[in-house]
Design an enzyme around this catalytic site. Structure first.
Site, PDB file in Angstrom:
ATOM      1  N   GLN A   1      -5.030  -1.261   9.581  1.00  0.00           N
ATOM      2  CA  GLN A   1      -4.949  -2.610   9.010  1.00  0.00           C
ATOM      3  C   GLN A   1      -5.606  -3.624   9.949  1.00  0.00           C
ATOM      4  OE1 GLN A   1      -3.804  -3.334   5.959  1.00  0.00           O
ATOM      5  NE2 GLN A   1      -4.022  -5.537   6.151  1.00  0.00           N
TER       6      GLN A   1
ATOM      7  N   ASP B   1     -11.424   2.884   3.870  1.00  0.00           N
ATOM      8  CA  ASP B   1     -11.859   1.486   3.824  1.00  0.00           C
ATOM      9  C   ASP B   1     -13.380   1.387   3.669  1.00  0.00           C
ATOM     10  OD1 ASP B   1      -9.979  -0.602   3.971  1.00  0.00           O
ATOM     11  OD2 ASP B   1      -9.533  -0.158   6.074  1.00  0.00           O
TER      12      ASP B   1
ATOM     13  N   LYS C   1       0.844  -1.208   0.000  1.00  0.00           N
ATOM     14  CA  LYS C   1       0.000   0.000   0.000  1.00  0.00           C
ATOM     15  C   LYS C   1       0.871   1.247   0.000  1.00  0.00           C
ATOM     16  CE  LYS C   1      -3.856  -2.232   2.313  1.00  0.00           C
ATOM     17  NZ  LYS C   1      -4.415  -2.673   3.585  1.00  0.00           N
TER      18      LYS C   1
HETATM   19  N1  GUN Z   1      -6.914  -6.581   6.018  1.00  0.00           N
HETATM   20  C1  GUN Z   1      -7.103  -7.299   4.879  1.00  0.00           C
HETATM   21  N2  GUN Z   1      -7.752  -6.563   3.949  1.00  0.00           N
HETATM   22  C2  GUN Z   1      -7.974  -5.358   4.520  1.00  0.00           C
HETATM   23  C3  GUN Z   1      -8.597  -4.165   4.048  1.00  0.00           C
HETATM   24  O1  GUN Z   1      -9.088  -4.062   2.917  1.00  0.00           O
HETATM   25  N3  GUN Z   1      -8.613  -3.127   4.928  1.00  0.00           N
HETATM   26  C4  GUN Z   1      -8.095  -3.207   6.179  1.00  0.00           C
HETATM   27  N4  GUN Z   1      -8.188  -2.138   6.973  1.00  0.00           N
HETATM   28  N5  GUN Z   1      -7.531  -4.308   6.651  1.00  0.00           N
HETATM   29  C5  GUN Z   1      -7.451  -5.369   5.807  1.00  0.00           C
END
Ligand code: GUN
Length: 296
Positions: free
Chosen positions: A98, A121, A54
């Site tokens: 996350q 998100d 990311k």
């Molecule tokens: N963990 C796995 N996929 C995601 C996601 O799309 N967002 C977040 N915040 N955590 C994750």
């Protein structure tokens, strides 16, 4: 029929290019650089990989990336204080905590402490409610990526029968809302659904998001249907590690009109849509027109 393969890797690259173009214009015309803050608590190896990816893609798109790596035993109060600091930082337009968080932290509490307009998100309860009532919101990245691919392939989705297999808050439910928003007739199927094969056989669009390797066989698929496979399952086959989706690719591709592969389908779209959401959040925060084609 041999299905068209929907190339998520190429599509994600085109979304990232669009994002980078908007970022360049925001900088040149307005002196604004969008910023994404990612908070990682603990050392889960898969989460570390995602967060690194990311950060890299955020910088490649020309945006600022702020990474906060916290110890696994970080207290709820300390994490809430960091989120509050990011909520109040004008250089930060998007915040992502996350998941999963270590067990002593209340995920709902933490997610709902993020300012909804920075919740890239789309997990905050306000964004869930806005999406469910057809209002402008931040949309969860994976379902947004699926919607973009479906719109790109079909143009209008109006009147199509869509079956979403899986009812998670992160994919299944928001995916169903998005398809409803595009005037599909939507069924959400799950582990208690009666006669799942028959339900899936009615679908013009099948979105599989259950997290069970290759659980959808080809004979569940209506001839010519579009199959979107959200699953990313690591399995061992012939002594080798392999990534497979929630659908059996070989048999489904024989009947589908179009299908996303695993890997290289939905997966790459998720981070591309996170970047798109960050640009959208930045434009909204500054009262600027939103980029076209990057939102639901
Ligand atoms: N963990 C796995 N996929 C995601 C996601 O799309 N967002 C977040 N915040 N955590 C994750």
């Amino acid at each position: 029929m041999a299905a068209n393969i929907i190339d998520g890797k190429a599509f994600a690259a085109s979304v990232r290019d669009k994002v980078a173009g908007h970022v360049a214009r925001l900088k040149d015309d307005h002196g604004i650089t969008p910023g994404l803050a990612v908070v990682l608590v603990g050392e889960d190896p898969a989460s570390q990989v995602y967060v690194r990816s990311k950060g890299k893609q955020t910088v490649e798109a020309g945006m600022n990336s702020f990474e906060h790596k916290l110890d696994a035993d970080t207290s709820e109060a300390d994490l809430l204080a960091i989120v509050d600091q990011l909520n109040n930082d004008p250089a930060v337009h998007g915040i992502l905590v996350q998941l999963p968080l270590p067990g002593h932290l209340n995920e709902d509490l933490i997610i709902n402490s993020i300012a909804p307009e920075k919740d890239v998100d789309g997990f905050h309860i306000s964004n869930v409610g806005l999406l469910g009532t057809g209002q402008k919101s931040m949309v969860p990245c994976t379902p947004l990526g699926c919607l973009m691919m479906l719109r790109d392939y079909h143009g209008s989705l109006s009147g199509m029968d869509a079956v979403v297999i899986g009812r998670s808050n992160i994919v299944g439910k928001p995916m169903a809302q998005l398809l409803l928003g595009d005037s599909c007739t939507v069924t959400i199927a799950h582990s208690r659904t009666k006669d799942l094969p028959e339900v899936v056989r009615r679908a013009d669009i099948v979105v599989a998001a259950v997290g069970r390797p290759e659980m959808v066989p080809g004979d569940w698929i209506k001839e010519g249907a579009t199959v979107i496979d959200v699953g990313i399952n690591r399995i061992e086959r012939d002594g080798k590690n392999k990534l497979v989706g929630d659908v059996d690719f070989a048999s489904c591709a024989e009947r589908a009109g179009a299908i996303t592969p695993v890997p290289g389908g939905v997966g790459p779209m998720t981070i591309a849509c996170l970047l798109a959401n960050t640009v959208t959040a930045c434009c909204r925060a500054n009262g600027l027109e939103e980029p076209e084609g990057l939102t639901a």
